[in-house]
Design an enzyme around this catalytic site. Sequence first.
Site, PDB file in Angstrom:
ATOM      1  N   PRO A 101       0.794  -1.220   0.000  1.00  0.00           N
ATOM      2  CA  PRO A 101       0.000   0.000   0.000  1.00  0.00           C
ATOM      3  C   PRO A 101       0.829   1.275   0.000  1.00  0.00           C
ATOM      4  CG  PRO A 101      -0.891  -1.581   1.551  1.00  0.00           C
ATOM      5  CD  PRO A 101       0.401  -2.139   1.063  1.00  0.00           C
ATOM      6  N   GLY A 107      -5.372   5.379   2.766  1.00  0.00           N
ATOM      7  CA  GLY A 107      -4.597   4.175   2.989  1.00  0.00           C
ATOM      8  C   GLY A 107      -3.229   4.230   2.356  1.00  0.00           C
ATOM      9  N   ASP A 108      -2.807   5.405   1.897  1.00  0.00           N
ATOM     10  CA  ASP A 108      -1.484   5.578   1.295  1.00  0.00           C
ATOM     11  C   ASP A 108      -1.080   7.032   1.492  1.00  0.00           C
ATOM     12  OD1 ASP A 108       0.807   5.380  -0.644  1.00  0.00           O
ATOM     13  OD2 ASP A 108      -0.109   3.437  -1.037  1.00  0.00           O
ATOM     14  N   ASP A 109      -0.100   7.525   0.726  1.00  0.00           N
ATOM     15  CA  ASP A 109       0.369   8.899   0.901  1.00  0.00           C
ATOM     16  C   ASP A 109      -0.770   9.898   0.724  1.00  0.00           C
ATOM     17  OD1 ASP A 109       3.038   8.074   1.236  1.00  0.00           O
ATOM     18  OD2 ASP A 109       3.364   8.044  -0.934  1.00  0.00           O
ATOM     19  N   THR A 134      -2.571   8.932   7.685  1.00  0.00           N
ATOM     20  CA  THR A 134      -2.383   7.715   6.906  1.00  0.00           C
ATOM     21  C   THR A 134      -1.528   6.759   7.725  1.00  0.00           C
ATOM     22  OG1 THR A 134      -1.369   6.748   4.927  1.00  0.00           O
ATOM     23  CG2 THR A 134      -0.505   8.882   5.664  1.00  0.00           C
TER      24      THR A 134
END
Length: 479
Positions: free
Chosen positions: A12, A284-286, A317
């Site tokens: 992810p 769920g990421d940058d 995040t």
Amino acid sequence: MLPQATAHQPSPCRAAAHPILPVAALLLLSSYLAITYLPTAAPILLIAGGGGGGDMISSCAGLYRGRGGGRAVAASVEEFGAVGDGVTSNTAAFRRAVATLEARAAGGGGGARLEVPAGRWLTGSFNLTSRFTLFLHHGALILASQDPEEWPLIAPLPSYGRGRERLGPRHISLIHGEGLNDVVITGNNGTIDGQGRIWWDLWWNRTLNHTRGHLIELVNSTNIMISDITLRNSPFWTVHPVYCRNVVIRNLTVLAPLNAPNTDGIDPDSSSEVCIEDCYIESGDDLVAVKSGWDQYGVSVAMPSSNIIIQRISGTTPTCSGVGFGSEMSGGISNVIVRDLHVWNSAQAVRIKSDVGRGGYITNITIENVRMEKVKVPIRFSRGADDHSDDMYDRSALPRISNVLIRNVVGVDLQRAPMLEAVHGAVYEGICFRNVSFTVIRRQDRWHCESVYGEAHDVFPAPCEEFRKNGSSSWCGPS
């Protein structure tokens, strides 16, 4: 628990020459440049300022130079047969609306505006056109179709050489455009929901056949404004301008479940003159990731990301970064200012990530006025994990990281001090820390540095030896 990543199933947190602006813009910027303290060798960062008020520090929205909401032709999507019941498919209606409005506006130069009123408007992917505004009224909800057939396959991006997650073509974004000029996606806080769960399940279950589509992607386009809407549950990266110029992304709320894979918030990619400001992102990421192509394909295309301001971004995040650079950065990244960043309950606040085989460069970066709470690693430079487009990458192609200024940073309740690890054999130099304080470090309060060199002034806890032996330079030392 996410499945173990492979070379073709990124984790992810692994994704994956510019015009001179008018002299007036340069003059307006003089006061701003005076406080950036970029190295004297750095090219001037030419960012137009002032969203009407002429105050560069308060807004960089002046980079957008289109007509905005002032279009000659306007109509509601209802006029083209759309039904806002959340059940009826409106894919044909949206596509027909864009084509009809484009034809009505042809020749006049004033462009067109498609209104989306309050309601639940289910649709598959559709393309925008030039001189076009998509306006979502309060209460309007565009729902992405959960039928993969309504997300057609398109060619991979040249700077990636294949789909980012799978070989071959990739699914188109929900809202897409290529080769356009003057595109606005805005509203009175209407919402676009990608209903991405079906795509996340395919990724988790390892049954994904082609790379997932973005929520919004504009390719090879100029004068883009995306503002004043909420974006939710993207299948993949949420907003992806690639090979674009004069891009303004502001006043967005971007939301995805904190375990949703690769749901980056905003990813400028091989794009220049970009303004990202005043956004709240849960992902769920940058939250924001600056990119410029992948391995030999990015090196060959050679379209850098440059002249970018990222300011007043806040969010969380748990697996990734507030602002990330890379890991796809093979075309180069330069002249980026990140300021007024607030990150909490996250893996990192700022991360520079690359890999053997990337090539490219990350240079002339200013990161300032950062606050963080409950972050695992405040600042991280990290190596990749053998994440490549194919086996044809150049194993001698190493990234170059230089002239990175990080100042006025405060972090509390952290897991550890900064971790700065260079890609083996690569050059990391000219890294400057000024006025940095990290307190309540729960696990490891000693900095960890490997082959990363620079200076540190007024930093707590004390930095590693690589930042203590160098004398003060004109751009890093106290003024």
